[in-house]
Design a protein around this motif. Structure first.
Motif, PDB file in Angstrom:
ATOM      1  N   TRP A 188      36.109  49.608  39.554  1.00  0.00           N
ATOM      2  CA  TRP A 188      36.499  50.244  40.797  1.00  0.00           C
ATOM      3  C   TRP A 188      37.744  51.117  40.630  1.00  0.00           C
ATOM      4  O   TRP A 188      38.661  50.775  39.884  1.00  0.00           O
ATOM      5  CB  TRP A 188      36.779  49.201  41.862  1.00  0.00           C
ATOM      6  N   THR A 240      36.596  44.950  36.641  1.00  0.00           N
ATOM      7  CA  THR A 240      35.778  45.806  37.481  1.00  0.00           C
ATOM      8  C   THR A 240      35.760  47.230  36.946  1.00  0.00           C
ATOM      9  O   THR A 240      36.385  47.529  35.920  1.00  0.00           O
ATOM     10  CB  THR A 240      36.300  45.775  38.933  1.00  0.00           C
ATOM     11  N   ALA A 260      33.079  42.303  38.804  1.00  0.00           N
ATOM     12  CA  ALA A 260      32.500  42.819  40.049  1.00  0.00           C
ATOM     13  C   ALA A 260      32.369  44.327  39.945  1.00  0.00           C
ATOM     14  O   ALA A 260      33.369  45.025  39.763  1.00  0.00           O
ATOM     15  CB  ALA A 260      33.375  42.439  41.239  1.00  0.00           C
ATOM     16  N   PHE A 261      31.138  44.829  40.071  1.00  0.00           N
ATOM     17  CA  PHE A 261      30.895  46.250  39.883  1.00  0.00           C
ATOM     18  C   PHE A 261      30.334  46.977  41.106  1.00  0.00           C
ATOM     19  O   PHE A 261      30.761  48.078  41.402  1.00  0.00           O
ATOM     20  CB  PHE A 261      29.971  46.470  38.682  1.00  0.00           C
ATOM     21  N   SER A 282      40.522  47.249  35.287  1.00  0.00           N
ATOM     22  CA  SER A 282      39.419  48.133  35.665  1.00  0.00           C
ATOM     23  C   SER A 282      39.088  49.118  34.562  1.00  0.00           C
ATOM     24  O   SER A 282      39.980  49.641  33.883  1.00  0.00           O
ATOM     25  CB  SER A 282      39.761  48.912  36.941  1.00  0.00           C
TER      26      SER A 282
END
Length: 333
Positions: free
Chosen positions: A237, A235, A212-213, A266
């Protein structure tokens, strides 16, 4: 036709500006029936309530960088892609998101279920919403598919938005191998939006099960999935972005992960096992880790006594087998 000439080929079958058409039981070999550039062997365009069922689409490796797909949906509503076998679709230079088994633009209320997809660059890709054309991209139902041996992701979500107050649902799929089960990306500031990714069984993923970006994700929920052999989340994030996406309705709950890997990783430089991820993010409060105890090698039903049987957000089973009677992949009964 000369398969290397982008101007000489054409889709083998499909529809343009038609309604209520069923294509059932066809075999296509893309190596002997070359398609036109930016399409593929099967194309549904500008059409409503068209069904592609019980077809085998055998792709080939194409030395083109355009959208070369097994089934292409463009400006469609109510399409049904059911009980098909799609395989062998690759870009010659490097694995590409545009060489997908199923790809869609400006499509709504499509049902994509009980397909068997393997040996492709990407499995299922609801891709683009051209926002100014009046044809929204969203409200997909992607379920009961078996997707394996992808070079990139089993599913990819880009320009998906809410349509008719209906979210996109990606559920009860078996997603194995490749770089991950799903990746969320964006090219704008209003998507992906309204996506429910739940009750999927995910086996492996070199870049994590869920990548998820976009900080622009709105109303996206990752729940009740079972993950083995990969982090649940990958990710880019940082702390501030997590606060932003949570404020935009991003949620994770009831997932069941692998205790031998970090839960979340991340590119911002942090990684967390489940307990510290829960404290760091405020997400996955009722998620858990453990040995899912499958019935047997290659059989991903949950054995009696599996801790995953009560691991979901509703205290039921996590993963694609909830009742145990689901048919994942082709179902001709």
């Amino acid at each position: 036709h000369d398969g290397t000439d982008e101007a000489s080929g054409s889709p083998v079958f499909g529809t343009t500006d038609r309604e209520h058409v069923v294509w059932d039981g066809f075999y296509v070999d893309d190596a002997t029936s070359p398609s036109h550039s930016d399409t593929g062997p099967v194309v549904i365009w500008g059409s409503t309530d068209v069904t592609i069922s019980r077809c085998e689409i055998r792709g080939t490796t194409i030395a083109r960088e355009d959208n070369h797909t097994g089934i292409r949906l463009e400006v469609t509503r109510g399409a049904r892609v059911v009980n098909n076998r799609i395989h062998g679709i690759h870009n010659a230079a490097t694995p590409s998101q545009n060489h997908a088994a199923i790809q869609a633009y400006d499509t709504s209320h499509a049902l994509i279920e009980h397909n068997e997809i393997f040996d492709v660059d990407v499995g299922i890709f609801p891709k683009g919403d051209h926002a100014d054309d009046g044809f929204p991209n969203g409200a997909y139902s992607i379920r009961y598919n078996r997707v394996s041996d992808t070079l990139l992701q089993a599913t990819k979500v880009l320009g998906v938005v809410e349509v008719d107050e209906t979210p996109t649902e990606i559920a009860h799929n078996l997603l194995a191998g490749g770089s991950g089960a799903v990746i969320f990306t964006a090219v704008g500031t209003d998507h992906p939006a309204a996506v429910r990714f739940h009750h999927n069984t995910i086996i492996g993923g070199s870049e994590g099960a869920v990548a998820a970006f976009p900080p622009t994700m709105f109303d996206v929920a990752i729940t009740d999935n079972l993950v083995v052999g990969a982090p649940v989340l990958y990710t880019s994030w940082d702390d501030a972005t997590i606060t932003t996406v949570r404020g935009n309705g991003f949620a994770m709950a009831g997932n069941f992960g692998d205790p031998t890997t970090d839960w979340a990783v991340s590119e911002a430089g942090w990684s967390h096992p489940l307990a510290s991820w829960q404290a760091f993010s405020g997400l996955d409060a009722d998620s858990s880790v453990g040995d899912p105890t499958f019935v047997g090698t290659g059989d991903y039903h949950l054995a009696p006594g599996s801790p995953a049987r009560t691991a979901s957000s509703t205290d039921g089973p996590a993963g694609c087998y909830v009742t145990g009677d689901e048919v994942i992949g082709i179902d001709l009964d």
